[in-house]
Design a protein around this motif. Structure first.
Motif, PDB file in Angstrom:
ATOM      1  N   THR A  74       0.825  -1.204   0.000  1.00  0.00           N
ATOM      2  CA  THR A  74       0.000   0.000   0.000  1.00  0.00           C
ATOM      3  C   THR A  74       0.861   1.257   0.000  1.00  0.00           C
ATOM      4  O   THR A  74       1.905   1.313   0.640  1.00  0.00           O
ATOM      5  CB  THR A  74      -0.881   0.007   1.260  1.00  0.00           C
ATOM      6  N   TYR A 117      -3.084  -5.538 -11.307  1.00  0.00           N
ATOM      7  CA  TYR A 117      -3.968  -5.496 -10.152  1.00  0.00           C
ATOM      8  C   TYR A 117      -4.848  -4.238 -10.240  1.00  0.00           C
ATOM      9  O   TYR A 117      -4.426  -3.212 -10.763  1.00  0.00           O
ATOM     10  CB  TYR A 117      -3.159  -5.438  -8.856  1.00  0.00           C
ATOM     11  N   HIS A 129      -6.521  -1.413  -8.111  1.00  0.00           N
ATOM     12  CA  HIS A 129      -6.424  -0.761  -6.804  1.00  0.00           C
ATOM     13  C   HIS A 129      -7.466   0.350  -6.710  1.00  0.00           C
ATOM     14  O   HIS A 129      -7.732   1.042  -7.702  1.00  0.00           O
ATOM     15  CB  HIS A 129      -5.040  -0.130  -6.608  1.00  0.00           C
ATOM     16  N   TRP A 130      -7.999   0.542  -5.517  1.00  0.00           N
ATOM     17  CA  TRP A 130      -8.871   1.674  -5.250  1.00  0.00           C
ATOM     18  C   TRP A 130      -8.306   2.469  -4.074  1.00  0.00           C
ATOM     19  O   TRP A 130      -7.955   1.893  -3.030  1.00  0.00           O
ATOM     20  CB  TRP A 130     -10.293   1.216  -4.920  1.00  0.00           C
ATOM     21  N   TYR A 131      -8.211   3.766  -4.287  1.00  0.00           N
ATOM     22  CA  TYR A 131      -7.856   4.702  -3.233  1.00  0.00           C
ATOM     23  C   TYR A 131      -8.976   5.732  -3.152  1.00  0.00           C
ATOM     24  O   TYR A 131      -9.721   5.931  -4.114  1.00  0.00           O
ATOM     25  CB  TYR A 131      -6.539   5.420  -3.546  1.00  0.00           C
ATOM     26  N   TYR A 152      -5.605   4.190   0.955  1.00  0.00           N
ATOM     27  CA  TYR A 152      -5.905   2.907   0.320  1.00  0.00           C
ATOM     28  C   TYR A 152      -7.275   2.406   0.750  1.00  0.00           C
ATOM     29  O   TYR A 152      -7.671   2.541   1.917  1.00  0.00           O
ATOM     30  CB  TYR A 152      -4.831   1.903   0.732  1.00  0.00           C
ATOM     31  N   HIS A 171      -7.813  -3.700  -3.030  1.00  0.00           N
ATOM     32  CA  HIS A 171      -7.274  -4.075  -4.334  1.00  0.00           C
ATOM     33  C   HIS A 171      -7.545  -5.552  -4.597  1.00  0.00           C
ATOM     34  O   HIS A 171      -7.792  -6.327  -3.662  1.00  0.00           O
ATOM     35  CB  HIS A 171      -5.778  -3.761  -4.448  1.00  0.00           C
ATOM     36  N   ARG A 208      -2.186  -1.471 -11.574  1.00  0.00           N
ATOM     37  CA  ARG A 208      -0.740  -1.625 -11.387  1.00  0.00           C
ATOM     38  C   ARG A 208      -0.339  -3.046 -11.712  1.00  0.00           C
ATOM     39  O   ARG A 208      -0.918  -3.998 -11.202  1.00  0.00           O
ATOM     40  CB  ARG A 208      -0.327  -1.335  -9.942  1.00  0.00           C
TER      41      ARG A 208
END
Lengths: 111, 112
Positions: free
Chosen positions: A99, B32, B34-36, B46, B49, B91
């Motif tokens: 992260t 992958y 990902h979510w933020y 974060y 993901h 990513r």
């Protein structure tokens, strides 16, 4: 464990002045990043570092310099501030594929 | 990394589920998802993901289409504190030190 901290939180500069923004992380992360965010926009990468003593240019590097003399610190310098550099600056750090952690931001106003 | 497409904004009523879509038609097999999210006046944080299977954590769920060309972030019960800009980012697993690239994301408004 403070995570990612940024100093200062807010600063007003006059055109032509210089300043340094400090980013510190206590998570022993290899990678550190500087982003800027203009109103209503996403984050744009300025510079980044993949380890102590290394730096690389991002998407919008012009007008900025960086240094990573210690693993835990990443400095962003503005040698001669311009009104176009008015923005919110975010620092982030990460280890490998893990992260990415962000700091709270530095709000910079250049008059 | 491949590009993602998200709606500019969405609105939800408090305590109702929210489904935030993301299209990534050019995703590769090793990317992958990902979510933020970025709360007002804060740095991004974060959320979740995943790669292929649906994922759940304490914040949200991630539903990934079978062909992986789209995904949906699910907030099961939106609260006022969920009002934020949500970013969907791809990513590659082997992208190493490559920085995260942020688009404009989706601005979620939650109505009381």
């Amino acid at each position: 464990n403070a995570g990612v901290t940024q100093t200062p939180k807010f600063r007003v500069l006059k055109t032509g002045q210089s300043m340094t923004l400090l980013c510190a992380q206590d998570m022993n992360h290899e990678y550190m990043y500087w982003y800027r965010q203009d109103p209503g926009m996403g984050l744009r990468l300025i510079h980044y570092s993949v380890g102590e003593g290394t730096t690389a240019k991002g998407e919008v590097p012009d007008g900025y310099n960086v240094s990573r003399l210690k693993k835990q610190n990443f400095l962003l310098g503005l040698e001669s501030a311009a009104p176009s550099q008015t923005s919110v600056y975010f620092c982030a750090s990460r280890r490998g594929h893990e992260t990415q952690y962000f700091g709270p931001g530095t709000r910079l106003l250049v008059l | 990394d491949a590009k993602t497409t998200q709606p500019n904004s969405m609105e939800s009523n408090e305590e109702e589920p929210v489904h935030l879509p993301c299209n990534h038609s050019t995703i590769s097999g090793t990317d992958y998802i990902h979510w933020y999210r970025q709360l007002p006046s804060q740095g991004p944080e974060y959320v979740i993901h995943g790669l292929t299977s649906n994922v759940n954590n304490r914040m949200a769920s991630l539903a990934i289409a079978e062909d992986r060309k789209s995904s949906t972030l699910i907030l099961h019960r939106a609260t006022l504190r969920d009002a934020a800009v949500y970013y969907c980012i791809l990513r590659g697993w082997n992208s190493g030190n490559t920085p995260l690239v942020f688009g404009k994301g989706t601005r979620l408004s939650v109505i009381a």
